[in-house]
Design an enzyme around this catalytic site. Structure first.
Site, mmCIF file in Angstrom:
data_model
loop_
_atom_site.group_PDB
_atom_site.id
_atom_site.type_symbol
_atom_site.label_atom_id
_atom_site.label_comp_id
_atom_site.label_asym_id
_atom_site.label_seq_id
_atom_site.Cartn_x
_atom_site.Cartn_y
_atom_site.Cartn_z
ATOM 1 N N CYS A 2 0.828 -1.234 0.000
ATOM 2 C CA CYS A 2 0.000 0.000 0.000
ATOM 3 C C CYS A 2 0.854 1.273 0.000
ATOM 4 C CB CYS A 2 -0.885 0.067 1.237
ATOM 5 S SG CYS A 2 -1.705 -1.461 1.644
HETATM 6 N N1 GLN Z 1 -0.964 -6.417 4.561
HETATM 7 C C1 GLN Z 1 -1.882 -5.326 4.492
HETATM 8 C C2 GLN Z 1 -3.166 -5.661 3.769
HETATM 9 O O1 GLN Z 1 -3.370 -6.728 3.308
HETATM 10 C C3 GLN Z 1 -1.230 -4.113 3.868
HETATM 11 C C4 GLN Z 1 -0.951 -4.345 2.473
HETATM 12 C C5 GLN Z 1 -0.059 -3.366 1.853
HETATM 13 O O2 GLN Z 1 0.735 -2.659 2.461
HETATM 14 N N2 GLN Z 1 -0.145 -3.424 0.593
HETATM 15 O O3 GLN Z 1 -4.001 -4.812 3.643
#
Ligand code: GLN
Length: 237
Positions: A2
């Site tokens: 993210c």
């Molecule tokens: N692991 C977290 C999720 O599944 C954050 C994912 C991310 O940083 N892309 O939302």
């Protein structure tokens, strides 16, 4: 993984931080420039801000499981939402995690807003209670809230020791402090005349953006910005 963004400073509109910049979170939802893991962030978005009309300490959130680029309702009101302290994120869900608004940052304990950019083995957080979702990031947020944000650096170092593959970029705010960690992914700071931006990646080509070195804690308050190394075993970088 993210992308997230935090603001502490003057009252500004949410759209000026999230939607208007040429490479802001809206663009990062389909074309991030520095993302190391994942190609786009289409699994939802969230904006949290501290409400000036409620004394500046009450966190409010708007989250969705849909991609930010297509949200015309949010676009129409974001220009009217003003705050001195904002935490926003676009999400690329880790495989196996639920895709719904409750699994989307920012998470809250009623005082803090918190986003996690990364991944962590849920087994190392199994003692955590009261998470908003079974998503790894929600469990990590609950563990951080439980321990207290004053110990964010210690919590991150300990979680990293328990799960050496974890990526643990956190961004959190409570209306007067903005805290972030860089642990495994990118983080940049922009010191503007009217406030400080912390973001997974620069939202424009301003030469003033500075990269935060990996394994560091950043604290922003009204008096300035402090960077602290977290990984003492490798010495100061
Ligand atoms: N692991 C977290 C999720 O599944 C954050 C994912 C991310 O940083 N892309 O939302």
């Amino acid at each position: 993984m993210c992308r997230h963004l935090g603001w502490l400073g003057a009252d500004v509109t949410v759209s000026s931080l999230v939607l208007d910049p040429p490479y802001g979170l809206r663009v990062q939802s389909y074309a991030p420039r520095r993302q190391k893991h994942g190609l786009l962030n289409a699994d939802g978005w969230g904006v949290g801000f501290f409400d000036a009309s409620a004394g500046g300490q009450v966190p409010r959130r708007w989250r969705s499981q849909a991609p930010l680029w297509g949200d015309v309702s949010f676009e129409s009101v974001a220009a009217a939402l003003r705050s001195h302290c904002v935490v926003a994120a676009v999400r690329s869900a880790t495989v196996g995690m639920p895709i719904d608004a409750s699994a989307t940052a920012p998470f809250t304990d009623g005082q803090w807003l918190l986003s996690h950019n990364g991944v962590v083995d849920r087994a190392v957080l199994s003692g955590t209670s009261q998470a908003e979702s079974v998503c790894d990031s929600a469990l990590l947020a609950a563990a951080i809230f439980e321990r207290g944000l004053d110990e964010l650096g210690e919590t991150i170092s300990e979680v990293a020791a328990a799960d050496p593959n974890a990526r643990l970029n956190i961004l959190a705010a409570n209306g007067s402090r903005l805290l972030a960690t860089a642990w495994g992914d990118t983080l940049s700071i922009l010191r503007r005349a009217d406030g400080i931006v912390l973001a997974s990646e620069p939202y424009d080509d301003d030469p003033g953006w500075e990269e935060v070195p990996d394994r560091h804690l950043v604290e922003v308050t009204a008096t300035g910005v402090a960077l602290t190394p977290l990984d003492h075993s490798e010495g100061y970088r």
